[in-house]
Design an enzyme around this catalytic site. Sequence first.
Site, PDB file in Angstrom:
ATOM      1  N   SER A  52       0.797  -1.220   0.000  1.00 59.63           N
ATOM      2  CA  SER A  52       0.000   0.000   0.000  1.00 59.63           C
ATOM      3  C   SER A  52       0.829   1.269   0.000  1.00 59.63           C
ATOM      4  O   SER A  52       0.370   2.321  -0.462  1.00 59.63           O
ATOM      5  CB  SER A  52      -0.930   0.006   1.219  1.00 59.63           C
ATOM      6  OG  SER A  52      -0.192  -0.155   2.421  1.00 59.63           O
ATOM      7  N   HIS A  83      -1.324   6.004   6.392  1.00 56.52           N
ATOM      8  CA  HIS A  83      -0.690   5.931   5.082  1.00 56.52           C
ATOM      9  C   HIS A  83      -0.406   7.346   4.583  1.00 56.52           C
ATOM     10  O   HIS A  83      -1.118   8.282   4.936  1.00 56.52           O
ATOM     11  CB  HIS A  83      -1.592   5.206   4.074  1.00 56.52           C
ATOM     12  CG  HIS A  83      -1.627   3.727   4.253  1.00 56.52           C
ATOM     13  ND1 HIS A  83      -2.484   3.103   5.129  1.00 56.52           N
ATOM     14  CD2 HIS A  83      -0.904   2.732   3.672  1.00 56.52           C
ATOM     15  CE1 HIS A  83      -2.293   1.792   5.074  1.00 56.52           C
ATOM     16  NE2 HIS A  83      -1.330   1.543   4.202  1.00 56.52           N
TER      17      HIS A  83
END
Length: 352
Positions: A38, A245
Site C-alpha cells: 500500500s 498511510h
Amino acid sequence: MSRRRAMVLGAAAAAAALALPLAPASAAGASYVALGDSYSSGTGTRDYIADGTSCLRSVAAYPSLIASAKGYALNFRACSGARVADVANSQLGALSASTAYVSISVGGNDAGFADVLTECAKPAWMSNCTGAVDGARSFIRSTLPARLDTLYARIRSAAPNAKVTVVGYPRIFNGEDCNAFTWFSPTEESRLNATADLINSVTSQRASAAGFSFADPTSRFVGHAVCDDAEWINGLSNPIVESYHPKKSGHASGYTPTVSPYLTGSTVTVTAAVRRQARASEQRLAEQQRGYAALDASIRAETVRVPDLHSPEALAAARRAGVDVDDRRSVDAADRRYSARQADRLSARGDG
C-alpha cells in the site's frame, strides 16, 4: 522514381501512419514496474484508479508521478495489503528482460503492522502494545530477512537487466496523539517509530546483499508525521483504510524526491504539469491493471481497526481496571496510569 510516384507513396505512408493508434506518452519510454504494498500503491491519497480491484492504486502515488515526469512506461502492480508471498505470486509476472526499472516496498504487512497499530491504539489498560511490538520486532529480525532474500533473487532472475530500488517506510508518529479515538502514548509512538527504523535497516541490508539500491524516506518525513502541523501521513481516518498511510503530499514531497534519484538519476520535482501527465495516464493504467484483476483478488487488505471500548474483551478489561467506558475522563485517566507503568517497565529493561 517519378515525382508523381513519390507523391503517391508518400500519401500512402501518411495514411498508414494515421491508421495506427497513438501510444500514450507514458507508454513510449523505458519499462518501469512498481511492485509492493500500500505504501507504493498510493493508499492514503483518497484518489484511486478504477481498475476493478481493491488494490487502491493512485496516480498521485510516487510510481505514477516519477513515471509521468520521465516518460517511463509504468506497469503499476503494487497493491494494498500485499505481503512478500503476494508480490512473488501475483506481481512478478510483469517483469521481463526488457524491464529497465523496478521499485518495491514490502515487509510491513508480513510483520503485521496493521495489527500492531490496532493493538497500540487501544487504551493501555486494555491493550498489549508491548507484546505486539516485541512480536513484530522478533519477526523482522528472524523471519523477514530470508523471505526478502528469496523474493529479491526472484526479481533479479525475472528482470536481469533492471535497476531495482527497494523503498522503505517513514516514521508515522511525532510523540503526541491528536486523534480522538486512539490512545497512543509517547512511549508507544517511540517504539513504533523504532520498529519502522528496524524494518528499514533489515530491508536495506538485504537489498544491498542483492545488489539493489535502498531509498530511505525517514528524513524526508521528519516534521510531517501524524499530528504534525504539516501532516503528510493520515492519522485515524474515515474511511478507515486511509489510516496511517501517506497523503498526496507525502507521495509528492516525501516519497517522490526520495525514490526518484535511484530510478532517474535526478530528483523529480512534482509540478502541476507532472500531476496533469499523471492524471492523463489514469485510463491507460486502469485498463492495464484490469488484466491482472484475477491475480489481485487473492490479496487481502490489511487495515487498522478503531478501538472498540464496548467489546466483551474491552468491558472485561474495564472491570479489572475500574474504568467506566462511557466516561471519557475515566478512560483517559486510567490510560495515563497504565501508560506510565508500561513506560517504567520498558525503562527497567532498557527498552524505552
